[in-house]
Design a protein around this motif. Structure first.
Motif, short mmCIF file in Angstrom:
data_model
loop_
_atom_site.label_atom_id
_atom_site.label_comp_id
_atom_site.label_asym_id
_atom_site.label_seq_id
_atom_site.Cartn_x
_atom_site.Cartn_y
_atom_site.Cartn_z
N PRO A 77 31.49 47.45 36.32
CA PRO A 77 32.01 48.67 37.23
C PRO A 77 32.80 47.89 38.36
CG PRO A 77 29.46 48.18 37.21
CD PRO A 77 30.05 47.27 36.51
N GLN A 78 33.58 48.90 38.63
CA GLN A 78 34.23 49.41 39.92
C GLN A 78 33.67 48.04 41.13
OE1 GLN A 78 37.47 49.83 40.06
NE2 GLN A 78 37.54 48.29 41.70
N GLU A 79 32.05 49.50 41.03
CA GLU A 79 31.75 48.72 42.33
C GLU A 79 31.28 46.99 41.94
OE1 GLU A 79 31.03 53.35 41.71
OE2 GLU A 79 31.02 51.11 40.64
N GLY A 80 31.04 46.78 40.88
CA GLY A 80 30.81 45.14 40.86
C GLY A 80 32.31 44.23 41.49
N ILE A 81 33.53 44.72 41.03
CA ILE A 81 34.84 44.33 41.25
C ILE A 81 35.02 44.65 42.71
CG2 ILE A 81 36.75 44.59 41.29
CD1 ILE A 81 36.81 45.46 38.01
N ASN A 82 34.65 45.39 43.65
CA ASN A 82 34.49 45.12 44.32
C ASN A 82 34.09 44.61 45.68
OD1 ASN A 82 36.40 47.98 44.81
ND2 ASN A 82 34.89 49.16 44.64
N GLU A 83 32.31 44.41 45.02
CA GLU A 83 31.46 43.31 45.56
C GLU A 83 32.02 42.10 45.15
OE1 GLU A 83 27.78 44.32 43.82
OE2 GLU A 83 27.30 45.24 44.38
N LEU A 84 32.32 41.68 44.31
CA LEU A 84 33.22 40.19 44.23
C LEU A 84 34.39 39.51 44.94
CD1 LEU A 84 33.07 39.86 40.72
CD2 LEU A 84 32.02 38.39 41.42
N LEU A 85 34.88 40.53 45.03
CA LEU A 85 35.90 40.85 45.76
C LEU A 85 35.84 40.04 47.84
CD1 LEU A 85 38.57 43.51 45.18
CD2 LEU A 85 39.18 41.30 44.53
N VAL A 86 34.68 40.96 47.92
CA VAL A 86 33.88 41.12 49.39
C VAL A 86 33.34 39.57 49.80
CG1 VAL A 86 33.01 42.05 50.91
CG2 VAL A 86 34.03 43.48 49.57
N LYS A 87 32.60 38.84 48.52
CA LYS A 87 32.03 38.30 48.30
C LYS A 87 32.95 36.66 47.92
CE LYS A 87 29.32 35.48 45.01
NZ LYS A 87 28.71 35.39 43.38
N HIS A 88 33.80 36.66 47.91
CA HIS A 88 34.22 35.64 47.67
C HIS A 88 35.42 35.25 48.96
CE1 HIS A 88 34.00 34.09 43.82
NE2 HIS A 88 33.26 35.10 43.29
N ALA A 89 36.32 36.40 48.93
CA ALA A 89 36.72 36.57 50.68
C ALA A 89 36.29 36.47 51.43
CB ALA A 89 37.40 37.69 50.45
N LEU A 90 34.82 36.86 52.26
CA LEU A 90 33.67 36.70 53.42
C LEU A 90 33.62 34.85 52.72
CD1 LEU A 90 31.25 39.24 53.48
CD2 LEU A 90 33.50 38.82 54.71
N ALA A 91 33.09 34.08 51.72
CA ALA A 91 33.67 32.44 51.60
C ALA A 91 34.25 32.29 51.86
CB ALA A 91 32.82 32.59 50.37
N ASN A 92 35.45 32.32 52.41
CA ASN A 92 37.05 31.53 53.30
C ASN A 92 37.92 31.65 52.00
OD1 ASN A 92 36.32 32.21 55.78
ND2 ASN A 92 35.25 30.67 55.90
N LYS A 93 37.53 32.25 50.62
CA LYS A 93 38.59 32.02 49.75
C LYS A 93 39.92 32.88 49.73
CE LYS A 93 34.60 30.56 47.26
NZ LYS A 93 33.75 30.17 46.00
N THR A 94 41.04 32.31 48.47
CA THR A 94 42.02 33.34 48.56
C THR A 94 41.77 33.74 47.26
OG1 THR A 94 43.40 31.30 50.24
CG2 THR A 94 44.55 32.62 48.35
N VAL A 95 41.98 35.41 47.60
CA VAL A 95 41.63 36.31 46.58
C VAL A 95 42.70 36.64 46.07
CG1 VAL A 95 39.58 37.71 45.07
CG2 VAL A 95 38.70 35.69 46.81
N VAL A 96 42.78 36.60 44.80
CA VAL A 96 44.14 37.41 43.66
C VAL A 96 43.49 38.30 42.88
CG1 VAL A 96 45.91 37.19 42.16
CG2 VAL A 96 45.68 35.89 44.50
N ARG A 97 43.41 39.43 43.44
CA ARG A 97 43.06 40.07 42.43
C ARG A 97 44.30 40.69 41.15
NH1 ARG A 97 41.42 43.44 38.25
NH2 ARG A 97 39.93 45.28 39.46
N LEU A 98 44.38 40.50 40.01
CA LEU A 98 45.67 40.12 39.52
C LEU A 98 45.24 41.32 38.82
CD1 LEU A 98 48.06 38.81 38.94
CD2 LEU A 98 46.92 37.39 37.27
N LYS A 99 46.05 43.13 38.94
CA LYS A 99 46.79 43.86 38.13
C LYS A 99 47.51 44.19 36.71
CE LYS A 99 43.77 46.40 40.83
NZ LYS A 99 42.51 47.49 40.40
N GLY A 100 47.12 44.93 35.98
CA GLY A 100 48.75 44.92 34.92
C GLY A 100 49.33 46.09 35.52
N GLY A 101 50.40 46.28 35.34
CA GLY A 101 51.65 47.37 36.37
C GLY A 101 51.38 47.04 37.65
N ASP A 102 51.54 48.14 38.41
CA ASP A 102 51.52 48.50 39.66
C ASP A 102 50.24 48.73 40.43
OD1 ASP A 102 53.24 48.43 42.81
OD2 ASP A 102 52.22 49.19 42.31
#
Length: 270
Positions: A77-102
């Motif tokens: 779910p979208q909420e789960g994706i948001n949580e992963l973005l935050v979790k990994h960025a707060l762990a000092n990682k470079t996070v790429v959210r790769l999406k089709g299109g724009d």
């Protein structure tokens, strides 16, 4: 002063989120900036419309997490994706959210960035070629043309929570091109709704499936008959729908379009 503070902050080791548009699937249409960021990613969260060829261009050491969505089938779910973005960025990682299109055209990019900045995380959005541009360009259907269309609308066939978009009264201008995203499964009811709202049934209409890929197909008809044409042709998703007079130019250009000569299925307007 403010710029200097930001430069100092960004020079320190910290996580960040890069919202990257992977374009329509053809790896040659990926931007150089997107490629550079992908190749230094620690974590890649990717969608179902990201091709394997593009995914293979990410850093070999990156952790790749599938978070794709298709109609009524969400890996997370979208909420789960948001949580992963935050979790990994707060762990000092470079996070790429790769999406089709724009990311900012029916890609929920704005919603994800809202969550990221709520936690004080820096981000950058890197645009990609949206499906409408890729599909129209590859098929040889200009979205605007001085003799045919003075504006273009990008319209989603579904609103939030899957509710159908039935705002047909806003799509009646014959000098405007309309591109429908995520509308193939609603084609019959949409075309009927547009005609009932007052759009001429003879309006040219195109379905473009697998835009920019070797499997691309194009189906040409009219607003009145395109649903019947598709019932026989069964072009697969993902697909874009284009409505407007510019679709007539497809027939004028088709025999000279190197991009589509060997890939299209044509059914002429009647």
């Amino acid at each position: 002063m403010e710029s200097g503070v930001q430069d100092t902050q960004l020079s320190q080791k910290q996580g960040a989120v890069y919202l990257v548009g992977a374009g329509s699937g053809d790896p040659e249409l990926l931007t150089l900036k997107a490629l550079r960021v992908m190749q230094r990613a620690d974590v890649v969260l990717y969608d179902s419309l990201v091709s394997e060829d593009i995914l293979d261009m990410c850093a070999l050491t990156a952790e790749k997490i599938f978070v794709g969505k298709r109609r009524a089938n969400h890996a997370l779910p979208q909420e789960g994706i948001n949580e992963l973005l935050v979790k990994h960025a707060l762990a000092n990682k470079t996070v790429v959210r790769l999406k089709g299109g724009d990311p900012f055209i029916f890609g929920r990019g704005g919603e994800e960035i809202q969550e990221v900045v709520r936690y004080g995380i820096f981000f950058e959005s890197i645009p990609g070629i949206t499906a409408a541009s890729a599909a129209a360009s590859r098929a040889g259907i200009p979205l605007t043309h001085r003799d045919h269309a003075q504006s273009v609308q990008f319209v989603t066939a579904c609103k939030k929570l899957g509710a159908p978009n039935e705002d047909y009264s806003e799509l009646l201008d014959s000098t405007q091109t309309v591109v429908f995203y995520m509308g193939l499964h609603r084609l019959d009811e949409m075309t009927k709704g547009l005609i009932e709202a007052g759009r001429d049934g003879a309006t040219p209409f195109a379905i473009i499936s697998h835009a920019s890929l070797p499997t691309q197909q194009v189906l040409i008809g009219t607003l009145k008959d395109i649903a019947e044409q598709q019932a026989s042709a069964s072009l697969p998703t993902p697909a874009l729908l284009i409505m407007g007079d510019v679709v007539n130019l497809y027939g004028e250009f088709a025999n000279y379009n190197l991009a589509s000569l060997s890939q299209t299925l044509e059914v002429s307007c009647v």
